[in-house]
Design an enzyme around this catalytic site. Structure first.
Site, mmCIF file in Angstrom:
data_model
loop_
_atom_site.group_PDB
_atom_site.id
_atom_site.type_symbol
_atom_site.label_atom_id
_atom_site.label_comp_id
_atom_site.label_asym_id
_atom_site.label_seq_id
_atom_site.Cartn_x
_atom_site.Cartn_y
_atom_site.Cartn_z
ATOM 1 N N GLU A 36 46.091 38.918 26.639
ATOM 2 C CA GLU A 36 44.784 38.274 26.733
ATOM 3 C C GLU A 36 43.713 39.290 26.334
ATOM 4 O OE1 GLU A 36 43.503 37.568 30.895
ATOM 5 O OE2 GLU A 36 45.573 38.037 31.408
ATOM 6 N N CYS B 82 47.828 36.146 32.642
ATOM 7 C CA CYS B 82 48.894 37.094 32.989
ATOM 8 C C CYS B 82 50.287 36.488 32.911
ATOM 9 C CB CYS B 82 48.684 37.636 34.400
ATOM 10 S SG CYS B 82 47.145 38.504 34.573
ATOM 11 N N HIS C 208 53.756 39.184 40.392
ATOM 12 C CA HIS C 208 52.659 39.647 39.533
ATOM 13 C C HIS C 208 51.721 40.451 40.440
ATOM 14 C CE1 HIS C 208 49.174 39.894 37.075
ATOM 15 N NE2 HIS C 208 48.487 39.018 37.775
ATOM 16 N N ASN D 283 45.962 46.810 37.272
ATOM 17 C CA ASN D 283 46.435 45.554 36.690
ATOM 18 C C ASN D 283 46.749 45.741 35.210
ATOM 19 O OD1 ASN D 283 47.090 42.894 36.273
ATOM 20 N ND2 ASN D 283 45.130 42.046 36.981
HETATM 21 P P1 HMG Z 1 36.024 42.056 47.658
HETATM 22 O O1 HMG Z 1 35.331 40.821 48.043
HETATM 23 O O2 HMG Z 1 35.180 43.230 47.294
HETATM 24 O O3 HMG Z 1 37.008 42.568 48.767
HETATM 25 O O4 HMG Z 1 36.957 41.758 46.393
HETATM 26 P P2 HMG Z 1 37.240 42.025 50.253
HETATM 27 O O5 HMG Z 1 36.015 42.170 51.047
HETATM 28 O O6 HMG Z 1 37.936 40.683 50.220
HETATM 29 O O7 HMG Z 1 38.276 43.144 50.720
HETATM 30 C C1 HMG Z 1 39.515 43.245 50.107
HETATM 31 C C2 HMG Z 1 40.549 43.539 51.186
HETATM 32 O O8 HMG Z 1 40.273 44.840 51.703
HETATM 33 C C3 HMG Z 1 40.497 42.586 52.374
HETATM 34 O O9 HMG Z 1 41.825 42.405 52.783
HETATM 35 C C4 HMG Z 1 39.736 43.385 53.423
HETATM 36 O O10 HMG Z 1 40.031 43.008 54.750
HETATM 37 C C5 HMG Z 1 40.220 44.767 53.137
HETATM 38 P P3 HMG Z 1 42.495 40.929 52.752
HETATM 39 O O11 HMG Z 1 41.689 40.090 53.662
HETATM 40 O O12 HMG Z 1 42.376 40.436 51.316
HETATM 41 O O13 HMG Z 1 43.896 41.154 53.186
HETATM 42 N N1 HMG Z 1 39.346 45.864 53.601
HETATM 43 C C6 HMG Z 1 39.797 46.981 54.171
HETATM 44 N N2 HMG Z 1 41.046 47.394 54.468
HETATM 45 C C7 HMG Z 1 41.169 48.626 55.075
HETATM 46 N N3 HMG Z 1 40.118 49.422 55.365
HETATM 47 C C8 HMG Z 1 38.867 49.035 55.073
HETATM 48 C C9 HMG Z 1 38.659 47.771 54.455
HETATM 49 N N4 HMG Z 1 37.570 47.091 54.023
HETATM 50 C C10 HMG Z 1 38.008 45.918 53.512
HETATM 51 N N5 HMG Z 1 37.837 49.842 55.367
HETATM 52 C C11 HMG Z 1 38.821 40.877 45.178
HETATM 53 C C12 HMG Z 1 38.366 41.727 46.371
HETATM 54 C C13 HMG Z 1 40.322 40.988 45.027
HETATM 55 C C14 HMG Z 1 38.436 39.430 45.402
HETATM 56 C C15 HMG Z 1 38.125 41.413 43.903
HETATM 57 O O14 HMG Z 1 38.510 42.751 43.664
HETATM 58 C C16 HMG Z 1 38.438 40.590 42.657
HETATM 59 O O15 HMG Z 1 37.787 39.593 42.385
HETATM 60 N N6 HMG Z 1 39.460 41.022 41.819
HETATM 61 C C17 HMG Z 1 39.835 40.319 40.600
HETATM 62 C C18 HMG Z 1 40.558 39.023 40.857
HETATM 63 C C19 HMG Z 1 42.030 39.191 41.205
HETATM 64 O O16 HMG Z 1 42.635 40.216 40.972
HETATM 65 N N7 HMG Z 1 42.644 38.114 41.749
HETATM 66 C C20 HMG Z 1 44.035 38.135 42.094
HETATM 67 C C21 HMG Z 1 44.678 36.762 42.008
HETATM 68 S S1 HMG Z 1 44.431 36.035 40.379
HETATM 69 C C22 HMG Z 1 45.614 36.855 39.369
HETATM 70 O O17 HMG Z 1 46.479 37.494 39.852
HETATM 71 C C23 HMG Z 1 45.437 36.728 37.892
HETATM 72 C C24 HMG Z 1 44.799 37.918 37.199
HETATM 73 O O18 HMG Z 1 45.728 38.983 37.109
HETATM 74 C C25 HMG Z 1 44.261 37.512 35.827
HETATM 75 C C26 HMG Z 1 45.186 36.843 34.837
HETATM 76 O O19 HMG Z 1 46.007 35.979 35.164
HETATM 77 O O20 HMG Z 1 45.017 37.154 33.645
HETATM 78 C C27 HMG Z 1 43.610 38.432 37.981
#
Ligand code: HMG
Length: 387
Positions: free
Chosen positions: A79, A111, A233, A275
């Site tokens: 992609e 992906c 993944h 990733n």
């Molecule tokens: P965010 O909102 O900044 O993070 O974005 P958050 O507040 O949800 O925190 C993340 C995690 O860290 C949470 O854990 C928190 O509790 C924890 P969870 O509830 O998820 O288990 N946390 C802590 N842990 C320990 N000590 C601390 C602490 N503070 C917080 N002090 C988000 C996170 C992943 C949403 C963002 O980075 C994002 O949007 N990433 C991109 C999207 C993505 O990767 N999605 C995955 C599924 S989609 C997919 O896999 C397809 C993809 O590869 C694309 C494709 O297909 O081409 C993405």
């Protein structure tokens, strides 16, 4: 006849940024990135690497002259394409010195692309057992500086030779797949960074996993304890853990403990790279194969592929006798260990240097020691160097 993965290779750039340093620069607790996201280092892809060179570098590790003669299908899943018409597979085939008597195509579904390529390649080999197919998944994951997605960037490529009588993993015939039109992650034309509904994407990933895993179990009658490992993944390694935990709800703790232990081996490489988009699932497979201390021939691995937009698939494979002879864990340990750390400021400068619109561009490739590099653009034509 068994068909599957005969060879598996991986490449990422020789630069990375430390996730604790990135967290500090973004006023986040480092444990959010290290534990909450599950990432320790993130690959930084210099301007001298693109999807084509990342793929070529992954292929150069595994292909012999004999393979090159037998390959008559090249499917390039990405992609991060570099042209709207001409496929990356054509550039790749030329750089690798493959035969001209082959099919070369590029394939896209976020992906999930490399899994579609793998299944199509399997069908091709079923019809032509004396031939081999080359499947690559190569990408650069970009969300943008100071975005929520930033700690889930990375990049690299996985390459697989698909053949009859494979020496690593024989693919089983039953697979379950599920598609729905979802706006969890996408990249409009002219955007070099993805747009994402992060929380939605994390949830729909798990929902798709549950749907296809249940469907697979209903079709095959195979129980969870019959898997040596479940691979996911890995957009960031915590996401795979969320998928695995969904599968383990209500499962015998002994079985759950064994699967959790294997998952730890499977996520080690991704923790250090980030990733890869299309290649991520297969980097997890390589990590498991290279690092697990207890895999045995004939054991079953389950694989969950997810591509935003969205497509999910669960499939399985059986480890082949002697699979360990096809691996080179020391090479990958060194590839990852010998990378150079860049500061957050250097990473930001490299990230911002990407230019997909240039008519002419000359890049200094002297700092990039990879076998294949992108040297620039001349009259809108991309230039590559094979060393
Ligand atoms: P965010 O909102 O900044 O993070 O974005 P958050 O507040 O949800 O925190 C993340 C995690 O860290 C949470 O854990 C928190 O509790 C924890 P969870 O509830 O998820 O288990 N946390 C802590 N842990 C320990 N000590 C601390 C602490 N503070 C917080 N002090 C988000 C996170 C992943 C949403 C963002 O980075 C994002 O949007 N990433 C991109 C999207 C993505 O990767 N999605 C995955 C599924 S989609 C997919 O896999 C397809 C993809 O590869 C694309 C494709 O297909 O081409 C993405």
């Amino acid at each position: 006849m068994q068909i599957g993965i005969d060879k598996l290779g991986f490449y990422t750039s020789d630069l990375y940024v430390d996730m604790a340093e990135l967290a500090q620069a973004r006023n986040e607790d480092p444990n959010k990135y290290l534990i909450g996201i599950g990432q320790a280092k993130m690959a930084v892809i210099p301007p001298t690497q693109d999807a084509v060179t990342l793929a070529a570098n992954a292929c150069s590790k595994i292909l012999t002259e004999e393979d090159k003669k037998q390959i008559d299908l090249v499917i390039f899943a990405t992609e991060s394409g570099i042209d709207n018409s001409k496929s990356s597979a054509v550039y790749l085939s030329r750089l690798l010195g493959l035969s001209h008597y082959l099919r070369a195509v590029e394939l896209k579904q976020a992906c999930y692309g490399a899994t579609a390529a793998l299944q199509l390649a399997k069908g091709h080999v079923a019809l032509h057992p004396d031939k081999k197919a080359l499947v690559v998944g190569a990408d650069i994951a970009r969300y943008g500086l100071h975005t929520k997605g930033e700690p889930t960037q990375g990049g690299g490529a996985c390459a697989m030779v698909i053949a009859a009588n494979p020496r690593i993993l024989a693919l089983e015939d039953t697979c379950s797949y599920y598609m729905d039109d979802a706006m969890d992650f996408w990249r409009p034309f002219d955007h070099t960074e993805a747009l994402v509904d992060g929380k939605f994407s994390a949830n729909i990933y798990v929902e798709f996993f549950q749907k296809v895993f249940e469907a697979y179990q209903a079709q095959t009658g195979i129980r969870i304890e019959e898997f040596k490992a479940l691979l996911f993944h890995l957009p960031y390694t915590k996401q795979g853990l969320k998928g695995l935990r969904a599968a383990l709800a209500g499962v015998d703790p002994l079985v759950a403990g064994k699967l959790l232990r294997q998952f730890e081996f499977s996520r080690q490489y991704s923790r250090q790279v980030g990733n890869l988009y299309t290649g991520s699932l297969y980097l997890g497979l390589l990590s498991l194969l290279n690092l697990s201390d207890s895999l045995k021939a004939h054991e079953r691995l389950g694989l969950f592929s997810y591509g935003s937009g969205a497509q999910g698939e669960f499939f399985s494979g059986l480890l082949m006798p002697g699979f360990e002879k096809m691996l080179d864990p020391v090479f990958y340990e060194q590839l990852l260990a010998h990378r150079k750390q860049v500061s957050v400021a250097e990473y930001e400068q490299i990230f911002s240097a990407l230019d997909m619109r240039a008519k002419d561009l000359v890049l200094d490739v002297s700092q990039d020691q990879a076998p294949f590099v992108f040297t620039g653009i001349s009259e809108y034509q991309r230039q590559y160097l094979a060393r």
